[in-house]
Design an enzyme around this catalytic site. Sequence first.
Site, mmCIF file in Angstrom:
data_model
loop_
_atom_site.group_PDB
_atom_site.id
_atom_site.type_symbol
_atom_site.label_atom_id
_atom_site.label_comp_id
_atom_site.label_asym_id
_atom_site.label_seq_id
_atom_site.Cartn_x
_atom_site.Cartn_y
_atom_site.Cartn_z
ATOM 1 N N CYS A 109 -31.907 -10.396 18.942
ATOM 2 C CA CYS A 109 -31.074 -10.213 20.137
ATOM 3 C C CYS A 109 -29.692 -10.791 19.868
ATOM 4 O O CYS A 109 -29.438 -11.385 18.818
ATOM 5 C CB CYS A 109 -31.709 -10.880 21.351
ATOM 6 S SG CYS A 109 -31.776 -12.682 21.244
ATOM 7 N N CYS A 112 -29.346 -14.460 18.890
ATOM 8 C CA CYS A 112 -29.595 -14.784 17.474
ATOM 9 C C CYS A 112 -28.287 -14.702 16.687
ATOM 10 O O CYS A 112 -27.997 -15.545 15.836
ATOM 11 C CB CYS A 112 -30.617 -13.824 16.878
ATOM 12 S SG CYS A 112 -32.230 -13.851 17.676
ATOM 13 N N ASP A 516 9.037 4.340 0.487
ATOM 14 C CA ASP A 516 9.611 3.726 -0.713
ATOM 15 C C ASP A 516 9.663 4.824 -1.776
ATOM 16 O O ASP A 516 8.992 5.852 -1.652
ATOM 17 C CB ASP A 516 8.724 2.561 -1.158
ATOM 18 C CG ASP A 516 9.250 1.897 -2.414
ATOM 19 O OD1 ASP A 516 10.481 1.751 -2.523
ATOM 20 O OD2 ASP A 516 8.434 1.543 -3.278
ATOM 21 N N ASP A 712 4.127 0.300 -1.839
ATOM 22 C CA ASP A 712 3.181 0.079 -2.939
ATOM 23 C C ASP A 712 2.108 -0.945 -2.598
ATOM 24 O O ASP A 712 1.247 -1.237 -3.408
ATOM 25 C CB ASP A 712 3.910 -0.322 -4.224
ATOM 26 C CG ASP A 712 4.530 -1.725 -4.145
ATOM 27 O OD1 ASP A 712 4.382 -2.390 -3.109
ATOM 28 O OD2 ASP A 712 5.158 -2.133 -5.131
ATOM 29 N N ASP A 716 6.064 -4.438 -1.324
ATOM 30 C CA ASP A 716 6.665 -4.095 -0.036
ATOM 31 C C ASP A 716 5.904 -4.724 1.124
ATOM 32 O O ASP A 716 5.988 -4.231 2.249
ATOM 33 C CB ASP A 716 6.699 -2.570 0.138
ATOM 34 C CG ASP A 716 7.767 -1.927 -0.724
ATOM 35 O OD1 ASP A 716 8.877 -2.488 -0.810
ATOM 36 O OD2 ASP A 716 7.490 -0.882 -1.324
#
Length: 820
Positions: A109, A112, A516, A712, A716
């Site tokens: 449940c 837990c 980029d 990249d 960046d």
Amino acid sequence: MQPNNLSETDCYHCGLPVQPQTHYTVAVDGKVRHMCCLGCEAAARAIVENGLSDYYRRRDAMPEKRPEALPEELRDLGHFDNPEFQQNLVRPVGEHEREAALILEGITCAACLWLNERHLAQQSGVSAVQVNYATRRVRVRWDERRIKLSDILGAIQTIGYRAFPYDSARAEQVADRERRSMLWRVFVAGFGMMQVMMYAIPFYLGNDDLNVRENLIFRLASLGLTLPVVLYSAAPFFRHAVRDILLRRLGMDVPVALGIGSAFLASLWATVTNGPSVYFDSVTMFVFFLLGGRYLEMLARARAVRGIEELGKVLPAFAERLPHWPEPDSGRVPVSQLVPGDFVRVRPGEVIPADGVVIDGTSEANEALLTGESHPVPKREGDLLTGGSINISSPLVMRVEQVGDNTRLAAIRRLMERASEEKPRLASVADKWATRFVVGLLVLAAVTGVVWYFVEPSRVLWVFVSVLVVACPCALSLATPAALTVATDALARMGVLVTRGHAIETLARANHFVFDKTGTLTLGRMRLEEVLPLGVMDADALLALAAALEQGSEHPVASALRDAAKGKPAAEVSDVVAVTGQGLSGRNSGGGVWIGRPDFVAVRAGLQVPDAVFRMESKAGTVVSLADERGWLGLFRFADTLRPASADLVRQLESEKIPVTILSGDMPTVVAAVGRQLGIADVFGGMTPQEKQLFIAQLQSNPAKVVAMAGDGVNDAPVLAQAHVSLAMASGTDLARNQADIVLLGEDFVGLGDGIGLARKTLRIIRQNLLWSFLYNFCAVPLAMAGWVTPLMAGVGMAGSSLLVVLNALRLQSAVPGVK
């Protein structure tokens, strides 16, 4: 046994009977509680001593019996601390920090889950814990100087649960148990429904010849058949409703449980008191249709999330290791025993067992599952191989580079799991409204019951039940997560890996794309086209010095310089320091030396940019300069290749009136040349990462702008973090360090172009699902309040609406070629 029904002779921890001769006790909340054995006493004492007594108030199911099935080889938890054992289980995430994925057993449940998360978080040295209730997985991060993996597993065992290294087979076993359990509940409900319907036929036909005794027999038989349906098949509804009430929240199961319970109790009372009518048939049919709908929904959701599990099962169990390569002798070993540096033969048709490099042979690899690339990828000596891809045509011998949790496949799986663990904004909003709707629904049902009490008392109960059930907002809560889950899986199959919960929604709304250049719009595989000496050093000496300075850099220019300098005498440099987006500085025997953008080197060396730079830039390409304290040493010109389908992507965006911008640290003339090739007019070169970040922020100052940035993934990072949604090329950096919201796994932009369309379709389907959910409730609730909807119709309508939402979401899978 339910937690609230324990007697003094039951174990307070597990619910089993306490034998008279045992005397195990623990004080819980100031009251002495009896335990059945030493194990339960130890578990309960650990819970109490760690300040986690709330567990006993939160739980809505008893814990599983203590394990007898712990594998013999794992009884000694110290095995987990063996470095060889940990190779494929534990991933280093810092100098002393480690992370491992475990699968929990014994979870019954939500309490837990709460208990395990809190208990592990309290262990000294544990820095992060993530428990996923749906998959029974826990991801733990710890400081190995302060705590061992065996200590973590032991801590879990002290509170009565078990943890093992995650493997897909064990996870599949847990899922199979849940499916079998649900199927049995559906079977019992269906069997009970058919039998009760048989006893109800005389009443349907209006047979008034039954005497009181016969009528009572039919009712008692119906009651006996309905009891298993209510107590077993419908038990999850009641269990979850009780849990929600104890946690002071109102979930979807509260109105359902209230409807089933009130209908059954009213029928039971009518049976005992010889009331006018009973509706055991409606109760059983109602439960059957609800469970049937949820079972179909479970299967549909399992199909939707299969992507992550498939990644977990794709690697083979064994590999053909060549212990004395180039000697041909070989042996089959478990893949888990492979280590970096091993040589492995991969035959045609076999799955590549780990990341590595081809050292012998020529073949092709199918990487469709990992990158979305449908065409075979040629592989020859020196090429990289990715674990999980399939060797197609000829045998290959590879050298293993990465294994276990360090492979690209494992990194992809972790990123997909990260996305699945985050709740998107749309899902949070839907859940918030669904909770409010439940509260309003309960009030509305109560008011309806009161009104009908004065209008027609004999119909109060069934109108009340119909309102409760027909308006349960299950479809509303499923509308968003179902579509996002299917879309995430579909995008992954297209080579577009979603790693953040909000990414799909934001990508669909993006109305300005920024790219980029190097490694994004271009492949980033620089080729050295020209070397121009400007001082006393010749071309070979210039290359050796430049390669030495760039030795530790990940930039594509650095890779090209190192490749060009292979076989030439190495130069010695020291004190190398990188300046992000500009270049590097260091020292050699002649003093200071600098390499990078010409303007950067000119400032550092106190020189003027030479005319040769402008002449070289006019030829197109990236120009890198080299100088020392004595003056200019030389220039290097590099050429790059446009990424496949980049022009198609730009045309697609511009046809949709979406602006496209290029931001690059490269020379303005080089960036302008790439812009001309792609038809992009808005280009900016010579920009530092800080300038790129400022540019994105200025775009975002317009509230109507939703900016997507592609870079990249590492260099960046600040710019990607600034954008509303960030995209990175997986080939540009170490995937495990990638912080982008979306990672493109392929070598081209085909996946991104299709992915943008799929993201928009996902948003449309979410809107359709939400619209359907609201229209359904808007129409069904007034009809139910008017008494025109029976409880059976309400149950079919609620289950059908939820199933319709999931099936509508599954339409997104048709966007992926080959997936039906």
